[in-house]
Design a protein around this motif. Structure first.
Motif, PDB file in Angstrom:
ATOM      1  N   SER A   1       7.723  41.111  30.931  1.00  0.00           N
ATOM      2  CA  SER A   1       7.066  41.263  30.067  1.00  0.00           C
ATOM      3  C   SER A   1       5.996  39.950  30.409  1.00  0.00           C
ATOM      4  O   SER A   1       6.112  38.289  30.529  1.00  0.00           O
ATOM      5  CB  SER A   1       6.980  41.322  28.847  1.00  0.00           C
ATOM      6  N   ARG A   2       4.515  40.300  29.198  1.00  0.00           N
ATOM      7  CA  ARG A   2       3.639  39.007  29.651  1.00  0.00           C
ATOM      8  C   ARG A   2       4.181  38.097  28.659  1.00  0.00           C
ATOM      9  O   ARG A   2       3.472  36.765  29.041  1.00  0.00           O
ATOM     10  CB  ARG A   2       2.205  39.720  29.634  1.00  0.00           C
ATOM     11  N   ASP A   3       4.203  38.093  27.434  1.00  0.00           N
ATOM     12  CA  ASP A   3       4.860  36.756  26.748  1.00  0.00           C
ATOM     13  C   ASP A   3       6.132  36.859  27.564  1.00  0.00           C
ATOM     14  O   ASP A   3       6.717  34.868  26.898  1.00  0.00           O
ATOM     15  CB  ASP A   3       4.751  37.695  25.415  1.00  0.00           C
TER      16      ASP A   3
ATOM     17  N   LEU B   1       1.949  44.823  21.883  1.00  0.00           N
ATOM     18  CA  LEU B   1       3.341  44.777  20.588  1.00  0.00           C
ATOM     19  C   LEU B   1       4.488  44.814  20.936  1.00  0.00           C
ATOM     20  O   LEU B   1       5.642  44.955  19.413  1.00  0.00           O
ATOM     21  CB  LEU B   1       2.961  45.736  19.800  1.00  0.00           C
ATOM     22  N   SER B   2       4.680  45.265  21.795  1.00  0.00           N
ATOM     23  CA  SER B   2       6.258  45.684  22.674  1.00  0.00           C
ATOM     24  C   SER B   2       7.153  46.820  21.441  1.00  0.00           C
ATOM     25  O   SER B   2       8.357  46.775  21.319  1.00  0.00           O
ATOM     26  CB  SER B   2       7.523  44.259  22.327  1.00  0.00           C
ATOM     27  N   ASN B   3       5.573  47.659  21.137  1.00  0.00           N
ATOM     28  CA  ASN B   3       7.282  48.358  19.744  1.00  0.00           C
ATOM     29  C   ASN B   3       6.721  49.739  20.719  1.00  0.00           C
ATOM     30  O   ASN B   3       7.441  51.182  20.376  1.00  0.00           O
ATOM     31  CB  ASN B   3       5.447  48.861  19.356  1.00  0.00           C
ATOM     32  N   LYS B   4       6.889  50.305  21.987  1.00  0.00           N
ATOM     33  CA  LYS B   4       7.029  51.259  22.863  1.00  0.00           C
ATOM     34  C   LYS B   4       6.743  51.036  24.643  1.00  0.00           C
ATOM     35  O   LYS B   4       6.954  50.104  25.062  1.00  0.00           O
ATOM     36  CB  LYS B   4       5.624  52.215  23.191  1.00  0.00           C
ATOM     37  N   PHE B   5       7.314  52.046  24.864  1.00  0.00           N
ATOM     38  CA  PHE B   5       7.656  51.594  26.320  1.00  0.00           C
ATOM     39  C   PHE B   5       7.663  53.573  27.588  1.00  0.00           C
ATOM     40  O   PHE B   5       7.576  53.844  27.346  1.00  0.00           O
ATOM     41  CB  PHE B   5       9.060  51.868  27.089  1.00  0.00           C
TER      42      PHE B   5
END
Length: 349
Positions: A196-198, A239-243
């Protein structure tokens, strides 16, 4: 009778063979860009927002399995069945260097600082090339248990991730010692790895399972079984809330990260989906398929009547450039040569 509302993607034509890898650049002062790898042997660069074709990288003599852009979007790299990895100028399309290998190159990745290129493939060897000294011999890590399928960098270029074609798990290598320091265990061979980018999560796809790992402590955070064989998965970057996940059923599925509940499904490809990736801002995502097309989908509710159609953007016919930010990428770029010699056609291995 009320018309059914469906999601209509931007359809990007141009490849003549299956699209097997996609990579978005980070957001740069000129916007963001999308590069695609295909078995036709000619990676393509596009405006990441509109899908408009910018240029084609000509030079490989075999199927291209992997592609990537550096952090600044100024250079591209590709790994091919012609036993080479190539470094390209993303502004002009020129080959800057060709790195010879002894077998098919299946995966490549730029380091975060853009100074190194990591490759892996059928030789079961990871290689790190110093792009400041491209003619120098690479560092080699020979302990891979099988043919390398995916590679990635982690922890500010201190750690390498790799997965194999014929064995499960993701191996983490310490760059300083060239030793495996951790194994993320999976039941099936891992076909997709995304950091992930973060830097918080590692997303993997193996068999019919999508897994999310803590990128710092390497524990398994989430694991979801899909009702289909998954080839690729990508986590929403903001938000890392969906994929999203794509695979053999030809559809692109969207799921809630926290619950695993399916919250969307987009149909349109006419063959298995080999790769899916979110754009760097998360407002859209791209899918590449066996049918030779790339489709760019809006993450939000951009629905249209089912008989509506958005124009396709490919190199044949028009090359539309609506945004000033990509003008610098267009100038001097090689135009796709339709008249290839027979010996230059892609080797499909």
């Amino acid at each position: 009778m009320e018309k059914k509302k469906v999601a209509v993607p931007l359809v990007c034509h141009g490849h003549s063979r299956p699209v097997v890898d996609l990579f978005y650049s980070p957001i740069t002062p000129d916007g963001f860009f999308l590069i695609s790898a295909s078995k036709d042997g000619s990676p393509m660069l596009r405006n990441g927002e509109t899908g408009d074709w910018i240029g084609t990288f000509e030079g490989h003599k075999g199927a291209v399995w992997s592609c990537c852009l550096d952090t600044n979007g100024l250079r591209a790299a590709s790994g091919s069945a012609d036993f080479t990895a190539k470094l390209w100028d993303a502004l002009t399309g020129d080959v800057l260097h060709s790195f010879e290998h002894k077998h098919i190159v299946r995966a490549c990745a730029f380091s975060e600082d853009t100074h190194l290129l990591l490759t892996g493939g059928f030789e079961k060897t990871l290689r790190i090339f110093d792009l400041n000294r491209p003619d120098a011999p690479p560092r080699e890590v020979d302990d891979s248990p099988g043919s390398v399928r995916t590679v990635a960098w982690l922890h500010s270029d201190q750690t390498i991730l790799s997965s194999c074609t014929d064995s499960g798990g993701v191996r983490l290598w310490d760059v300083r010692s060239d030793k495996i320091v951790q194994l993320l265990e999976t039941k099936s061979p891992v076909t997709s790895v995304e950091v992930s980018r973060d830097g918080r999560y590692i997303t993997t796809a193996d068999g019919s399972t999508v897994r999310f790992w803590d990128a710092n402590h390497f524990g398994l955070v989430k694991s979801y079984n899909m009702p289909f064989n998954v080839e690729s998965a990508s986590l929403e970057p903001k938000l890392s809330n969906k994929f999203i996940a794509g695979g053999e059923d030809m559809w692109i599925h969207m799921f809630d990260f926290h619950t695993g509940e399916e919250i969307g499904c987009n149909k349109g490809h006419h063959g298995p989906v080999h790769c899916v990736r979110f754009s760097p801002g998360g407002e859209s995502y791209a899918s590449g398929s066996e049918d030779g097309t790339i489709r760019i989908w809006q993450t939000g509710p951009a629905n249209h009547d089912e008989n509506d159609a958005l124009p396709g953007n490919g190199p044949a016919g028009k090359v539309k450039v609506g945004d000033d930010e990509v003008t610098s990428k267009i100038e001097g770029f090689h135009i796709n040569d339709e008249g290839k010699n027979e010996e230059e056609k892609a080797i499909d291995i």
